[in-house]
Every structure is written in structure tokens, then in C-alpha cells.
Design a protein around this motif. Structure first.
Motif, mmCIF file in Angstrom:
data_model
loop_
_atom_site.group_PDB
_atom_site.id
_atom_site.type_symbol
_atom_site.label_atom_id
_atom_site.label_comp_id
_atom_site.label_asym_id
_atom_site.label_seq_id
_atom_site.Cartn_x
_atom_site.Cartn_y
_atom_site.Cartn_z
ATOM 1 N N LEU A 112 39.257 49.951 39.825
ATOM 2 C CA LEU A 112 40.686 49.629 39.862
ATOM 3 C C LEU A 112 40.921 48.268 39.226
ATOM 4 O O LEU A 112 40.205 47.305 39.501
ATOM 5 N N VAL A 113 41.949 48.186 38.363
ATOM 6 C CA VAL A 113 42.394 46.901 37.829
ATOM 7 C C VAL A 113 43.884 46.760 38.138
ATOM 8 O O VAL A 113 44.466 47.564 38.865
ATOM 9 N N GLU A 114 44.504 45.730 37.606
ATOM 10 C CA GLU A 114 45.889 45.439 37.955
ATOM 11 C C GLU A 114 46.828 46.555 37.480
ATOM 12 O O GLU A 114 46.529 47.296 36.546
ATOM 13 N N GLY A 115 47.970 46.642 38.172
ATOM 14 C CA GLY A 115 48.969 47.641 37.816
ATOM 15 C C GLY A 115 48.616 49.047 38.244
ATOM 16 O O GLY A 115 49.258 50.010 37.811
ATOM 17 N N GLY A 116 47.588 49.206 39.077
ATOM 18 C CA GLY A 116 47.198 50.548 39.510
ATOM 19 C C GLY A 116 46.397 51.315 38.476
ATOM 20 O O GLY A 116 46.051 52.475 38.700
ATOM 21 N N GLY A 133 34.179 51.974 22.173
ATOM 22 C CA GLY A 133 35.432 51.268 22.411
ATOM 23 C C GLY A 133 36.497 52.215 22.926
ATOM 24 O O GLY A 133 36.223 53.390 23.184
ATOM 25 N N PRO A 134 37.735 51.735 23.048
ATOM 26 C CA PRO A 134 38.192 50.369 22.804
ATOM 27 C C PRO A 134 37.658 49.395 23.860
ATOM 28 O O PRO A 134 37.580 49.726 25.033
ATOM 29 N N VAL A 135 37.299 48.210 23.397
ATOM 30 C CA VAL A 135 36.715 47.179 24.253
ATOM 31 C C VAL A 135 37.837 46.315 24.823
ATOM 32 O O VAL A 135 38.743 45.903 24.105
ATOM 33 N N ARG A 136 37.764 46.042 26.138
ATOM 34 C CA ARG A 136 38.776 45.203 26.771
ATOM 35 C C ARG A 136 38.111 44.087 27.578
ATOM 36 O O ARG A 136 36.906 43.909 27.553
ATOM 37 N N SER A 137 38.918 43.367 28.327
ATOM 38 C CA SER A 137 38.466 42.134 28.973
ATOM 39 C C SER A 137 37.759 42.388 30.304
ATOM 40 O O SER A 137 37.910 43.422 30.934
ATOM 41 N N ILE A 138 37.008 41.371 30.712
ATOM 42 C CA ILE A 138 36.161 41.429 31.894
ATOM 43 C C ILE A 138 37.005 41.266 33.161
ATOM 44 O O ILE A 138 38.108 40.716 33.113
ATOM 45 N N ARG A 139 36.464 41.733 34.289
ATOM 46 C CA ARG A 139 37.118 41.591 35.585
ATOM 47 C C ARG A 139 36.123 41.002 36.594
ATOM 48 O O ARG A 139 34.903 41.040 36.368
ATOM 49 N N PRO A 140 36.598 40.453 37.720
ATOM 50 C CA PRO A 140 35.708 39.668 38.587
ATOM 51 C C PRO A 140 34.592 40.459 39.253
ATOM 52 O O PRO A 140 33.578 39.875 39.670
ATOM 53 N N MET A 141 34.729 41.787 39.393
ATOM 54 C CA MET A 141 33.670 42.566 40.033
ATOM 55 C C MET A 141 32.575 43.001 39.050
ATOM 56 O O MET A 141 31.520 43.491 39.451
ATOM 57 N N ASP A 289 39.683 43.275 47.559
ATOM 58 C CA ASP A 289 40.309 42.018 47.967
ATOM 59 C C ASP A 289 41.199 41.533 46.829
ATOM 60 O O ASP A 289 41.105 42.008 45.695
ATOM 61 N N TRP A 290 42.078 40.541 47.136
ATOM 62 C CA TRP A 290 43.046 40.072 46.143
ATOM 63 C C TRP A 290 43.064 38.542 46.064
ATOM 64 O O TRP A 290 44.119 37.923 46.151
ATOM 65 N N PRO A 291 41.923 37.896 45.829
ATOM 66 C CA PRO A 291 41.921 36.436 45.758
ATOM 67 C C PRO A 291 42.438 35.887 44.434
ATOM 68 O O PRO A 291 42.630 34.682 44.300
ATOM 69 N N PHE A 292 42.666 36.773 43.457
ATOM 70 C CA PHE A 292 43.084 36.334 42.124
ATOM 71 C C PHE A 292 44.486 36.823 41.768
ATOM 72 O O PHE A 292 44.775 37.170 40.632
ATOM 73 N N GLY A 293 45.355 36.876 42.763
ATOM 74 C CA GLY A 293 46.722 37.323 42.503
ATOM 75 C C GLY A 293 46.781 38.810 42.254
ATOM 76 O O GLY A 293 46.357 39.611 43.084
ATOM 77 N N GLU A 294 47.292 39.202 41.092
ATOM 78 C CA GLU A 294 47.481 40.625 40.810
ATOM 79 C C GLU A 294 46.200 41.322 40.373
ATOM 80 O O GLU A 294 46.177 42.538 40.212
ATOM 81 N N VAL A 295 45.125 40.563 40.172
ATOM 82 C CA VAL A 295 43.855 41.154 39.734
ATOM 83 C C VAL A 295 43.013 41.508 40.954
ATOM 84 O O VAL A 295 42.582 40.631 41.699
ATOM 85 N N PRO A 296 42.746 42.797 41.189
ATOM 86 C CA PRO A 296 41.952 43.179 42.363
ATOM 87 C C PRO A 296 40.473 42.884 42.176
ATOM 88 O O PRO A 296 39.958 42.873 41.058
ATOM 89 N N LEU A 297 39.803 42.644 43.287
ATOM 90 C CA LEU A 297 38.359 42.411 43.305
ATOM 91 C C LEU A 297 37.700 43.498 44.143
ATOM 92 O O LEU A 297 37.856 43.548 45.364
ATOM 93 N N THR A 298 36.992 44.393 43.501
ATOM 94 C CA THR A 298 36.221 45.405 44.220
ATOM 95 C C THR A 298 35.017 44.746 44.889
ATOM 96 O O THR A 298 34.282 43.993 44.248
#
Length: 360
Positions: A112-116, A133-141, A289-298
């Protein structure tokens, strides 16, 4: 459609010593004697045939070295496995579909990433395509997902803190925003920002000195859930919801012995035109968890409920991961190891707030 049991989830930060390494790995019988891979120690990439005989074999050529792809459990050419795995952050926005070469990957993690929306972290090793690809950006998990593989990670960029987390791992980081060597390009026939393509063959070739990935899951036969002790239920359809928006499902094709993927009620196709498919679908219920605002952390260090779906069956159990760099361990309800069939695997990281359902 029968809904899954009410999920449970608890932290297990202590050591999982005994369990985390208890992976026996019975493999496909390709010679008279069977081989057993054990993860009590690091599993070697090459599994060799018995010692070279004194007389010629077959057409008189030397005996052939046999290896098993560590992330697929399938027989493979030993020389072709002596390179690192390549993990790539792949976009799953509707504008990014169809993606390139998903069916050639060894393991796909959906998160899961932001915006559902969801995004993929895809790992290639046994069959590295020319382009992905397409290649996109990294997330905290993502560091917790990919650290056990080692090797190479490619992504387009991300928030500085997330990028720093990934660069703190042991993996070689290939970042589109920082690349001036031609590894990445923008595809003219795709809309931005869903247009970044990676030269995967070159990415692996430049880092060929890195070791191959260790085994992540235990493999069994083509029907590893057949034992009555596993109480595996006959399953033809999996329905997964990561959020209120969008749906994911898998339907079992008995003829192909594979799960066929759909998104938002439509068949999910990759750029080749093939239906996205998997030999194994591993569904994990995870805390978010949601320690980064709208960006979820699995939350992946801990434990939770798990299902393994393979060969038209689904077995229930638990998953555990005792550290960021440790692999995910799958344990059946009877305490035995949950094994996968040799082949590619999708790991669905479904939030506790989402839903999981299976139909016979």
C-alpha cells in the motif's frame, strides 16, 4: 465467497532462532538421488550432480552441473545464476500499466502507498529481462522488504529520508534522479511520470561481482499443500482489498497450474500481452503505521497471519520476520514449514484494515 477468518497481528521483536532458519528445501528430482537444501547455514547456489563418473555419460560429454534458482526453486544453469538479484520499484498507477516483464520476475511484493494505491517491489534473478519498468520512487518499508536479498535496488528517487534509509542497506542503489550513465531512459510512448524504464541487463552486468541472493522461501513439490495435516482448502478465487479504492484478485487456472491476476475487475496484462500470473500467491496481513503523514509504513518486522495459495489450494499459517535483514518465515498452523511450489511468487502485503477472502 467465504471471508477469511478475523485477522490477528502481534509484534514479535525477539529472536526467532530455531524457526527463522528451519527451512528444509526438498527440490525437484532431476537425478536418481535427491538433494536437500537446508537454511541452517547459507544455502549455496550450485547443487551439483554426484561426482563425475570415470566413463563418459550420454554423448560422451562431461556431467552437467545442476543448480536451482534460489528465488524460484526451479532447475537452472549453474553459470546463469552467478550474479546478484535486481530489485526494482515498479509503478502500479493505472497510467503505468501495462508493466514490463512481471512474469519473468522471481518474486513480486505488492504494498500500500498513498492515496489507496499500491506499488510493487519486483525482484529478478533467474531470468533478467532487457528492460523493466515503469520505475517509481522508494517508500519507507522497502528496505525491510529488499534487505534480505542483497544485490541491487533500482528506483527513480523519493523523499530524502526514504532514500537515505535505502542507501543505509547493503544493496547497491541505482537512482534515476542521480544517474548520468544511461541506465534509465524515458519511454516516448508512455505518459510521465509513468515512463521511466531501466536497462535491467546492464544494471546486473555492471554489478556481476556481487553474490547471488540467498533462498527466501522453502520449496516443495508442485502440490506442496497436499498433506492433510495442513488442512489446505480448495480455492479457485482470491479477493484482496488494500484500501477502499481498487481491488485485486487471483483466479486459479488448473490447465496452466497458475494463478491469473485481475485489477479493478479487469484481467491484468503485462506489456507482452500476457496475463499476469503466479505459481504461488502468499498473502500476509500486515500492520500499517503513518509516521510520515500521507505515506503509509507497512510494518514488516514482527509477525502476523498468512495464507499460501498454490495448485488450487490455500493453507493458513503465520509469517514472522525478526529483523530488517532477515527473510520472511512462513509457518503452517500445525507448526510445520509452509512450502511453495517451484515457480514465481507474488507476496501480497494486505493491511489489517483491508480484506482477504477465498472462494472454493
Amino acid at each position: 465467497m467465504a471471508r477469511a477468518r478475523v485477522p490477528s497481528y502481534h509484534d514479535a521483536m525477539g529472536s526467532a532462532a530455531g524457526t527463522a532458519r528451519a527451512w528444509g528445501m526438498p527440490l525437484v528430482a532431476v537425478v536418481a538421488s535427491a538433494f536437500l537444501l537446508s537454511a541452517c547455514a547459507q544455502v549455496p547456489v550450485d547443487v551439483l550432480l554426484p561426482p563425475k563418473p570415470t566413463r563418459p555419460v550420454g554423448d560422451g560429454g562431461p556431467p552437467t552441473a545442476v543448480a536451482f534458482a534460489p528465488l524460484r526453486g526451479t532447475p537452472a544453469d549453474a553459470a546463469g545464476l552467478r550474479h546478484p538479484s535486481l530489485a526494482v520499484k515498479i509503478d502500479n498507477h493505472p497510467g503505468a500499466r501495462p508493466q514490463l516483464a512481471l512474469n519473468r520476475s522471481d518474486i513480486v511484493f505488492e504494498e500500500l502507498v498513498e492515496g489507496g494505491l499500491t506499488r510493487y517491489l519486483v525482484v529478478w534473478h533467474s531470468d533478467v529481462p532487457e528492460a523493466v519498468g515503469p520505475v517509481r520512487s522508494i517508500r519507507p518499508m522497502d528496505p525491510a522488504i529488499v534487505s534480505p536479498f542483497g544485490g541491487v535496488i533500482a528506483y527513480s528517487g523519493g523523499q530524502e529520508y526514504f532514500v537515505d534509509l535505502m542507501k543505509a542497506t547493503s544493496l547497491v542503489n541505482l537512482v534515476f534522479d542521480e544517474d548520468d550513465t544511461g541506465l534509465f531512459e524515458r519511454a516516448a510512448d508512455r505518459p510521465g511520470p509513468h515512463d521511466v524504464i531501466l536497462d535491467a541487463t546492464e544494471a546486473v552486468g555492471r554489478n556481476a561481482e556481487l553474490p547471488p541472493p540467498p533462498v527466501q522461501f522453502a520449496f516443495g513439490s508442485g502440490d506442496p499443500l497436499a498433506s492433510p495435516a495442513l488442512a489446505a482448502a480448495s480455492t479457485t478465487h482470491l479477493a484482496l482489498a488494500f484500501s477502499e479504492g481498487g481491488s485485486r484478485s487471483w483466479d486459479f487456472d488448473a490447465g496452466a497450474s497458475a494463478w491469473l491476476r485481475s485489477q479493478d475487475g479487469e484481467p491484468d496484462l503485462e506489456a507482452s500481452g500476457e496475463r499476469v500470473r503466479a505459481t504461488n500467491v502468499v498473502t500476509l496481513r500486515v500492520g500499517v503505521d503513518w509516521p510520515f503523514g500521507e505515506v503509509p509504513l507497512t510494518i514488516l518486522v514482527g509477525s502476523g497471519e498468512a495464507w499460501v495459495s498454490v495448485a488450487g489450494r490455500t493453507a493458513h499459517g503465520t509469517w514472522s520476520k525478526d529483523a530488517e535483514a532477515s527473510p520472511i518465515v512462513l509457518t503452517a498452523d500445525d507448526g510445520s514449514v509452509l512450502r511453495l511450489a517451484p515457480g514465481n511468487t507474488w507476496v501480497e502485503l494486505v493491511p489489517l484494515e483491508g480484506s482477504v477472502a477465498f472462494a472454493p
